[in-house]
Design a protein around this motif. Structure first.
Motif, PDB file in Angstrom:
ATOM      1  N   CYS A   4      69.654  26.484  37.467  1.00 23.39           N
ATOM      2  CA  CYS A   4      69.307  27.906  37.261  1.00 23.39           C
ATOM      3  C   CYS A   4      69.703  28.400  35.874  1.00 23.39           C
ATOM      4  O   CYS A   4      68.897  29.015  35.180  1.00 23.39           O
ATOM      5  CB  CYS A   4      69.965  28.756  38.338  1.00 23.39           C
ATOM      6  SG  CYS A   4      69.351  28.397  39.998  1.00 23.39           S
ATOM      7  N   TRP A   5      70.940  28.140  35.466  1.00 21.28           N
ATOM      8  CA  TRP A   5      71.371  28.570  34.137  1.00 21.28           C
ATOM      9  C   TRP A   5      70.678  27.753  33.045  1.00 21.28           C
ATOM     10  O   TRP A   5      70.384  28.255  31.970  1.00 21.28           O
ATOM     11  CB  TRP A   5      72.886  28.474  34.012  1.00 21.28           C
ATOM     12  CG  TRP A   5      73.582  29.572  34.774  1.00 21.28           C
ATOM     13  CD1 TRP A   5      72.993  30.684  35.324  1.00 21.28           C
ATOM     14  CD2 TRP A   5      74.970  29.665  35.087  1.00 21.28           C
ATOM     15  NE1 TRP A   5      73.927  31.455  35.964  1.00 21.28           N
ATOM     16  CE2 TRP A   5      75.159  30.861  35.832  1.00 21.28           C
ATOM     17  CE3 TRP A   5      76.078  28.871  34.811  1.00 21.28           C
ATOM     18  CZ2 TRP A   5      76.411  31.262  36.291  1.00 21.28           C
ATOM     19  CZ3 TRP A   5      77.325  29.270  35.280  1.00 21.28           C
ATOM     20  CH2 TRP A   5      77.484  30.454  36.002  1.00 21.28           C
ATOM     21  N   GLY A   6      70.395  26.476  33.363  1.00 18.00           N
ATOM     22  CA  GLY A   6      69.669  25.637  32.407  1.00 18.00           C
ATOM     23  C   GLY A   6      68.251  26.122  32.182  1.00 18.00           C
ATOM     24  O   GLY A   6      67.707  26.017  31.079  1.00 18.00           O
ATOM     25  N   TRP A  12      62.751  27.942  29.922  1.00 14.15           N
ATOM     26  CA  TRP A  12      61.783  27.781  31.015  1.00 14.15           C
ATOM     27  C   TRP A  12      61.498  29.114  31.706  1.00 14.15           C
ATOM     28  O   TRP A  12      60.342  29.420  32.019  1.00 14.15           O
ATOM     29  CB  TRP A  12      62.314  26.769  32.033  1.00 14.15           C
ATOM     30  CG  TRP A  12      61.324  26.390  33.091  1.00 14.15           C
ATOM     31  CD1 TRP A  12      60.379  25.404  33.013  1.00 14.15           C
ATOM     32  CD2 TRP A  12      61.175  26.996  34.383  1.00 14.15           C
ATOM     33  NE1 TRP A  12      59.656  25.352  34.185  1.00 14.15           N
ATOM     34  CE2 TRP A  12      60.112  26.318  35.040  1.00 14.15           C
ATOM     35  CE3 TRP A  12      61.822  28.023  35.039  1.00 14.15           C
ATOM     36  CZ2 TRP A  12      59.700  26.645  36.329  1.00 14.15           C
ATOM     37  CZ3 TRP A  12      61.405  28.358  36.326  1.00 14.15           C
ATOM     38  CH2 TRP A  12      60.366  27.678  36.957  1.00 14.15           C
ATOM     39  N   VAL A  13      62.519  29.911  31.936  1.00 11.52           N
ATOM     40  CA  VAL A  13      62.324  31.221  32.573  1.00 11.52           C
ATOM     41  C   VAL A  13      61.468  32.110  31.673  1.00 11.52           C
ATOM     42  O   VAL A  13      60.559  32.799  32.145  1.00 11.52           O
ATOM     43  CB  VAL A  13      63.678  31.897  32.862  1.00 11.52           C
ATOM     44  CG1 VAL A  13      63.468  33.328  33.360  1.00 11.52           C
ATOM     45  CG2 VAL A  13      64.457  31.094  33.897  1.00 11.52           C
ATOM     46  N   LYS A  14      61.748  32.068  30.371  1.00 12.39           N
ATOM     47  CA  LYS A  14      60.978  32.870  29.406  1.00 12.39           C
ATOM     48  C   LYS A  14      59.498  32.488  29.433  1.00 12.39           C
ATOM     49  O   LYS A  14      58.614  33.341  29.508  1.00 12.39           O
ATOM     50  CB  LYS A  14      61.554  32.666  28.008  1.00 12.39           C
ATOM     51  CG  LYS A  14      60.931  33.551  26.922  1.00 12.39           C
ATOM     52  CD  LYS A  14      61.682  33.329  25.592  1.00 12.39           C
ATOM     53  CE  LYS A  14      61.204  34.319  24.535  1.00 12.39           C
ATOM     54  NZ  LYS A  14      59.825  34.082  24.105  1.00 12.39           N
ATOM     55  N   GLU A  15      59.238  31.183  29.389  1.00 12.62           N
ATOM     56  CA  GLU A  15      57.855  30.707  29.373  1.00 12.62           C
ATOM     57  C   GLU A  15      57.127  30.996  30.679  1.00 12.62           C
ATOM     58  O   GLU A  15      55.950  31.362  30.682  1.00 12.62           O
ATOM     59  CB  GLU A  15      57.837  29.192  29.110  1.00 12.62           C
ATOM     60  CG  GLU A  15      56.439  28.581  29.130  1.00 12.62           C
ATOM     61  CD  GLU A  15      56.459  27.064  29.099  1.00 12.62           C
ATOM     62  OE1 GLU A  15      55.377  26.466  29.216  1.00 12.62           O
ATOM     63  OE2 GLU A  15      57.554  26.469  28.969  1.00 12.62           O
ATOM     64  N   TYR A  41      65.434  36.964  34.303  1.00  9.87           N
ATOM     65  CA  TYR A  41      66.691  36.466  33.728  1.00  9.87           C
ATOM     66  C   TYR A  41      67.852  36.785  34.668  1.00  9.87           C
ATOM     67  O   TYR A  41      68.732  35.951  34.897  1.00  9.87           O
ATOM     68  CB  TYR A  41      66.950  37.125  32.370  1.00  9.87           C
ATOM     69  CG  TYR A  41      66.068  36.647  31.245  1.00  9.87           C
ATOM     70  CD1 TYR A  41      65.907  35.291  30.990  1.00  9.87           C
ATOM     71  CD2 TYR A  41      65.419  37.556  30.408  1.00  9.87           C
ATOM     72  CE1 TYR A  41      65.102  34.848  29.936  1.00  9.87           C
ATOM     73  CE2 TYR A  41      64.618  37.134  29.363  1.00  9.87           C
ATOM     74  CZ  TYR A  41      64.460  35.781  29.125  1.00  9.87           C
ATOM     75  OH  TYR A  41      63.675  35.352  28.094  1.00  9.87           O
ATOM     76  N   ALA A  42      67.846  38.009  35.198  1.00 18.63           N
ATOM     77  CA  ALA A  42      68.909  38.420  36.119  1.00 18.63           C
ATOM     78  C   ALA A  42      68.859  37.602  37.404  1.00 18.63           C
ATOM     79  O   ALA A  42      69.898  37.186  37.932  1.00 18.63           O
ATOM     80  CB  ALA A  42      68.780  39.909  36.433  1.00 18.63           C
ATOM     81  N   VAL A  43      67.627  37.351  37.915  1.00 25.33           N
ATOM     82  CA  VAL A  43      67.473  36.584  39.150  1.00 25.33           C
ATOM     83  C   VAL A  43      68.053  35.179  38.987  1.00 25.33           C
ATOM     84  O   VAL A  43      68.844  34.710  39.822  1.00 25.33           O
ATOM     85  CB  VAL A  43      65.985  36.506  39.571  1.00 25.33           C
ATOM     86  CG1 VAL A  43      65.804  35.540  40.744  1.00 25.33           C
ATOM     87  CG2 VAL A  43      65.465  37.889  39.959  1.00 25.33           C
ATOM     88  N   PHE A  44      67.694  34.504  37.891  1.00 30.90           N
ATOM     89  CA  PHE A  44      68.202  33.143  37.674  1.00 30.90           C
ATOM     90  C   PHE A  44      69.689  33.149  37.328  1.00 30.90           C
ATOM     91  O   PHE A  44      70.419  32.211  37.667  1.00 30.90           O
ATOM     92  CB  PHE A  44      67.387  32.432  36.588  1.00 30.90           C
ATOM     93  CG  PHE A  44      66.153  31.768  37.117  1.00 30.90           C
ATOM     94  CD1 PHE A  44      66.144  30.407  37.391  1.00 30.90           C
ATOM     95  CD2 PHE A  44      65.000  32.496  37.381  1.00 30.90           C
ATOM     96  CE1 PHE A  44      65.015  29.785  37.897  1.00 30.90           C
ATOM     97  CE2 PHE A  44      63.864  31.896  37.883  1.00 30.90           C
ATOM     98  CZ  PHE A  44      63.868  30.533  38.155  1.00 30.90           C
ATOM     99  N   GLY A  45      70.147  34.212  36.653  1.00 33.38           N
ATOM    100  CA  GLY A  45      71.574  34.332  36.375  1.00 33.38           C
ATOM    101  C   GLY A  45      72.380  34.455  37.655  1.00 33.38           C
ATOM    102  O   GLY A  45      73.415  33.795  37.823  1.00 33.38           O
ATOM    103  N   HIS A  81      53.794  25.833  37.233  1.00 34.08           N
ATOM    104  CA  HIS A  81      54.860  24.885  36.915  1.00 34.08           C
ATOM    105  C   HIS A  81      55.363  24.231  38.195  1.00 34.08           C
ATOM    106  O   HIS A  81      56.557  23.941  38.309  1.00 34.08           O
ATOM    107  CB  HIS A  81      56.016  25.600  36.217  1.00 34.08           C
ATOM    108  CG  HIS A  81      55.781  25.849  34.763  1.00 34.08           C
ATOM    109  ND1 HIS A  81      56.107  24.958  33.779  1.00 34.08           N
ATOM    110  CD2 HIS A  81      55.227  26.919  34.125  1.00 34.08           C
ATOM    111  CE1 HIS A  81      55.793  25.454  32.596  1.00 34.08           C
ATOM    112  NE2 HIS A  81      55.251  26.649  32.781  1.00 34.08           N
ATOM    113  N   TYR A  82      54.483  23.985  39.150  1.00 34.98           N
ATOM    114  CA  TYR A  82      54.902  23.422  40.438  1.00 34.98           C
ATOM    115  C   TYR A  82      55.586  22.076  40.231  1.00 34.98           C
ATOM    116  O   TYR A  82      55.133  21.237  39.459  1.00 34.98           O
ATOM    117  CB  TYR A  82      53.718  23.240  41.375  1.00 34.98           C
ATOM    118  CG  TYR A  82      54.126  22.650  42.708  1.00 34.98           C
ATOM    119  CD1 TYR A  82      54.606  23.467  43.720  1.00 34.98           C
ATOM    120  CD2 TYR A  82      54.073  21.279  42.935  1.00 34.98           C
ATOM    121  CE1 TYR A  82      55.012  22.938  44.933  1.00 34.98           C
ATOM    122  CE2 TYR A  82      54.476  20.739  44.143  1.00 34.98           C
ATOM    123  CZ  TYR A  82      54.945  21.576  45.136  1.00 34.98           C
ATOM    124  OH  TYR A  82      55.356  21.039  46.329  1.00 34.98           O
TER     125      TYR A  82
END
Length: 438
Positions: A4-6, A12-15, A41-45, A81-82
């Motif tokens: 998640c942080w990676g 990847w989250v941005k794209e 960003y908050a969700v993955f954080g 991105h499956y």
């Protein structure tokens, strides 16, 4: 936590979720679009922090339930991105909800003696054995196709990896090694053999350690050459459930009290029945999903119907072409510019996946309705797709108005043109001509 942080650190989250107007979600999850943007960003954080809590065994039950819900949300939120390991993480986090993973060596156990225990019910690791068995066996079955057996896919994938290594390290021996057709052919059959045999060899005690060593080599090689994220390490971690109780304690937990080595958990009859039902339903569902495409007309490689959540891993690459045309009520015809709506990665998915083609037609319809233009018709014209290194074939019926066509959730979409008899027919004809000349 690392996944998640990676995903944030690598962009990847941005794209995937931020630099897009929308994501192409699983059908029925359109409501997730409200989260697209910097909210992710908050969700993955938060998911990374929950991963940390799960690792430490702190507020475990709350953390794993929240992680499962948030990870499932991000999984169903996009398809361009499956990846199979996203699905595997969803299943594992679901199963961990029911596991007493915080009963030992955890902050919960240190703070609450009622949580503390040195034993676990047998079904806890049987269900992980079932899961990993389904992953490998159905992955092996899916490889029994001409595209894999005749070496049409792996040379392309390994060539892509070789290019990646050259971009970062320059021309090198390893990149040339990856481009070898003999290597690709060997790996094609080795992959099938490994997927079919690894589970029986792990279940059989005399071969268990050898099988695990082979798994380490196999997954590390895949991780280095194919760059497939967390999956190789996840698969290796799950192998621990094939080792017996005594071995796990001696190798991983030698400091555990020896006098509880053979402790048994007493379970009520009612609970036993509930567990058996849970095991049966989960197992049947894991068998149904990889086989469901046999109940749908035409080839799953062509239609994509029944492809996801079926362990059809690393089987094919697809390239598509075509354009969307919107017919307005006033008679005007608009040739849609896909770059106006889609990222480059989304564009290739929309051109090769029928469900995404239909969904984009629905998106176009909605965009026009927001402008006060109703009753539009959307067609996908000159649609062609190639599988691996084969030629292009006609793909979607150009005369079907996709904006006003209903999606068949469990059946075949009739507007997908029939698959070719062979995706490599031109290549086969060229080979036959070469043989005749000889």
């Amino acid at each position: 936590m690392i996944e998640c942080w990676g995903a944030i650190a690598t962009g990847w989250v941005k794209e995937t979720f931020v630099d897009v107007q929308f994501t192409i979600n699983f059908i029925g999850f359109d409501w997730t679009q409200m989260l697209v943007g910097e909210t992710m960003y908050a969700v993955f954080g938060v998911m990374g922090f929950l991963g940390l809590l799960i690792m430490l065994g702190a507020f475990y039950r709350t953390a794993i339930i929240l992680f499962f819900l948030l990870w499932s949300l991000t999984y169903f939120m996009q398809k361009s991105h499956y990846n199979n390991h996203y699905y595997l993480m969803m299943l594992v986090s679901f199963l961990m909800i029911w596991m007493p993973a915080n009963n030992y060596l955890s902050l919960d156990a240190n703070m609450n003696s009622k949580v503390r225990s040195q034993s676990v019910s047998r079904w806890n690791y049987i269900i992980f054995q079932i899961l990993i068995s389904c992953v490998y066996i159905f992955a092996a079955i899916a490889k029994l196709t001409p595209g894999w057996l005749n070496n049409h896919f792996l040379p392309l994938r390994l060539s892509h990896s070789a290019h990646w290594f050259e971009e970062r390290f320059g021309q090198n021996v390893f990149s040339e090694f990856l481009r070898s057709k003999d290597l690709a052919q060997f790996l094609s059959y080795a992959g099938i053999g490994f997927d079919f045999l690894i589970v029986p060899l792990l279940l059989f005690k005399p071969t268990r350690k050898i099988a695990f060593a082979a798994a380490v080599l196999f997954h590390l090689f895949n991780s280095i050459t194919l760059q497939i994220g967390i999956f190789p390490y996840f698969a290796l971690a799950l192998c621990i459930f094939f080792f017996d109780n005594k071995t796990i304690k001696e190798v991983f937990l030698p400091f555990k009290s020896r006098n509880v080595m053979d402790e048994r958990v007493q379970v009520s009859v009612v609970r036993k029945r509930l567990v058996l039902w849970f095991l049966a339903i989960f197992t049947l569902f894991q068998i149904y999903l990889p086989l469901r495409h046999h109940l749908i007309e035409d080839d799953v490689t062509w239609t994509e119907e029944g492809h996801r959540m079926a362990w059809r891993m690393m089987l094919r690459s697809k390239l598509g072409k075509g354009y969307f045309v919107t017919h307005l009520p006033d008679g005007k015809v608009v040739h849609e510019n896909l770059m106006k709506y889609l990222s480059n990665h989304q564009m290739n998915s929309v051109k090769t996946k029928p469900d995404m083609i239909w969904q984009f037609a629905q998106i176009l319809k909605t965009k026009y309705e927001e402008q006060g233009i109703d009753s539009v018709k959307v067609y996908y014209r000159n649609s062609q797709v190639k599988v691996n290194d084969g030629p292009f074939f006609d793909f979607i019926d150009p005369e079907v108005d996709l904006a006003n066509t209903k999606w068949s959730y469990f059946g075949h979409q009739k507007w997908i043109l029939p698959s070719p008899k062979s995706y490599y027919v031109d290549l086969e004809e060229d080979a036959n001509k070469a043989l005749e000349k000889r």
